[in-house]
Design a protein around this motif. Sequence first.
Motif, PDB file in Angstrom:
ATOM      1  N   UNK A 195      36.997 -69.610  12.149  1.00 32.55           N
ATOM      2  CA  UNK A 195      37.447 -69.017  10.971  1.00 32.55           C
ATOM      3  C   UNK A 195      37.562 -69.344   9.933  1.00 32.55           C
TER       4      UNK A 195
ATOM      5  N   UNK B 104      35.566 -60.101  16.948  1.00 33.32           N
ATOM      6  CA  UNK B 104      36.666 -59.156  15.796  1.00 33.32           C
ATOM      7  C   UNK B 104      37.461 -58.584  16.753  1.00 33.32           C
ATOM      8  N   UNK B 105      36.276 -57.759  17.855  1.00 37.75           N
ATOM      9  CA  UNK B 105      37.627 -57.310  18.981  1.00 37.75           C
ATOM     10  C   UNK B 105      38.395 -57.559  19.551  1.00 37.75           C
TER      11      UNK B 105
ATOM     12  N   UNK C  77      16.619 -56.827   2.011  1.00 35.01           N
ATOM     13  CA  UNK C  77      16.159 -57.324   3.055  1.00 35.01           C
ATOM     14  C   UNK C  77      14.945 -56.981   4.597  1.00 35.01           C
TER      15      UNK C  77
ATOM     16  N   UNK D 104      19.235 -56.465  16.452  1.00 35.00           N
ATOM     17  CA  UNK D 104      18.618 -54.873  17.264  1.00 35.00           C
ATOM     18  C   UNK D 104      19.727 -54.003  16.586  1.00 35.00           C
ATOM     19  N   UNK D 105      19.434 -53.248  17.373  1.00 34.80           N
ATOM     20  CA  UNK D 105      19.595 -51.525  17.331  1.00 34.80           C
ATOM     21  C   UNK D 105      21.450 -51.491  18.497  1.00 34.80           C
ATOM     22  N   UNK D 106      21.268 -52.802  19.298  1.00 34.80           N
ATOM     23  CA  UNK D 106      21.801 -52.341  20.688  1.00 34.80           C
ATOM     24  C   UNK D 106      23.708 -52.366  20.056  1.00 34.80           C
ATOM     25  N   UNK D 107      24.337 -52.441  20.633  1.00 36.33           N
ATOM     26  CA  UNK D 107      25.586 -52.521  19.507  1.00 36.33           C
ATOM     27  C   UNK D 107      25.859 -54.008  19.973  1.00 36.33           C
ATOM     28  N   UNK D 108      27.095 -54.249  18.285  1.00 34.10           N
ATOM     29  CA  UNK D 108      27.629 -55.182  18.995  1.00 34.10           C
ATOM     30  C   UNK D 108      26.799 -56.717  18.485  1.00 34.10           C
ATOM     31  N   UNK D 109      27.292 -57.832  18.463  1.00 34.37           N
ATOM     32  CA  UNK D 109      26.405 -59.309  17.909  1.00 34.37           C
ATOM     33  C   UNK D 109      28.016 -59.931  18.506  1.00 34.37           C
TER      34      UNK D 109
ATOM     35  N   UNK E  31      13.440 -56.500   7.982  1.00 36.55           N
ATOM     36  CA  UNK E  31      14.312 -57.160   9.524  1.00 36.55           C
ATOM     37  C   UNK E  31      13.649 -57.819  10.292  1.00 36.55           C
TER      38      UNK E  31
ATOM     39  N   UNK F 189      29.995 -62.067  16.330  1.00 35.19           N
ATOM     40  CA  UNK F 189      31.063 -61.551  14.940  1.00 35.19           C
ATOM     41  C   UNK F 189      31.559 -60.990  15.633  1.00 35.19           C
ATOM     42  N   UNK F 190      30.518 -59.396  15.744  1.00 33.78           N
ATOM     43  CA  UNK F 190      31.381 -58.193  16.347  1.00 33.78           C
ATOM     44  C   UNK F 190      32.829 -58.716  17.519  1.00 33.78           C
TER      45      UNK F 190
END
Lengths: 257, 162
Positions: free
Chosen positions: B120, B54-55, B35, B43-48, B37, B50-51
């Motif tokens: 969810x 979840x946290x 797929x 992006x390579x930055x951490x998180x979105x 990009x 959904x993450x």
Amino acid sequence: MSTPTLDKHSAALDAAEDGAAHLVTVTFRIRRFNPEVSEDASWEDFQLEIDPKERVLDALHKIKWEQDGTLTFRRSCAHGICGSDAMRINGRNRLACKTLIKDINPEKPITVEAIKGLTVMKDLVVDMEPFFQAYRDVMPFLITTGNEPTRERRQSAEDRERFDDTTKCILCAACTSSCPVFWNDGQYFGPAAIVNAHRFIFDSRDEGGEQRLEILNDKDGVWRCRTTFNCTDACPRGIEVTKAIQEVKRALITRRF
Amino acid sequence: MSAETTSAEATAAGASDGVTLYDVDNPAPVIEAPRKRTKKTGSASRGNFEMQAWLFMRLSGIVLVVLVLGHLLIQLVLDGGVSKIGFAFVAGRWASPFWQVWDLLMLWLAMLHGANGLRTVINDYAQRDNTRFWLKMLLYTATVFTVLLGTLVIFTFDPNIS
């Protein structure tokens, strides 16, 4: 050593010559679907005499070869390696070639149907394309930078052990098609794709881990896993699938892998 | 033999919306590139979102265990149990900023935790996009209303109300 083997062999031959005393009558209730005949799928019963120590795949062969040649299913190696014959047997995803008839109570009708969540094309054959698309999307190949070494890429036994469990996957789709989140809309990457991403993310020789993690950080990536453990129960290779998914989640948060 | 080949090609073509997977030049199925990009890939930055959701579920869950069990213990078990609860009891507790913060934290965490859980569930179970959208709108409205009303009450509570 050879003598007892010979004895056993002749004993088995004798038993075979004795007749069909060890055979049992088993009913197979198979979910049939043929779009050229009917839009609806329906159950069809087949009765056969079979040794309970035979596998479900042997029974399917017997039905196809002796009773109804139109019965359609996939199988290739028939020994639990190629991953072609995953199907829903008595409501659980299993490989027909690894399921002995005696282990699934032959006294009651044994139900056999196609795996769920993928489009059924005929009888037990489903369209695996969405499954393999998710597999391709996680880039299941070694990614490295720099010059190729002239010798093999060395790895310590501990580093190999880290991802040993997820190397066992045979891509049979038993896990992905047992996942209720995948059943919902088929957009979730599914356990199998994540297991195969895990195999490379935790490989010390691979350098594409960040990229794969970002792909699985997607809306339909690992965060849709609800830890139902259906995948772990379904895996015919005994891979701890849910654990692997959780390890990918942890790697996404700690960025240590 | 030729009939077999034709049917195999037709199946392959039908399987992927008109894109032929293989033909005379490509006897084996073409493996498409993984797929692409895009901007939506993240992006390579951490998180979105959904993450983070979840946290949040994990962290708020841990805090809520303390807050809710403490709340139940104080309200229903210790010091006379449920019979002591009345206007005066609540007024006495909310006179202290500690219990105000406790209740405020509990309200926010419990509501957001529950709302995210229901989100969810709706995402997993709603079959049509329209149903999913309106169920979520109902959920968000109810959540915002409850959280705001509760916050308002905690901060503007008047023990001398007649």
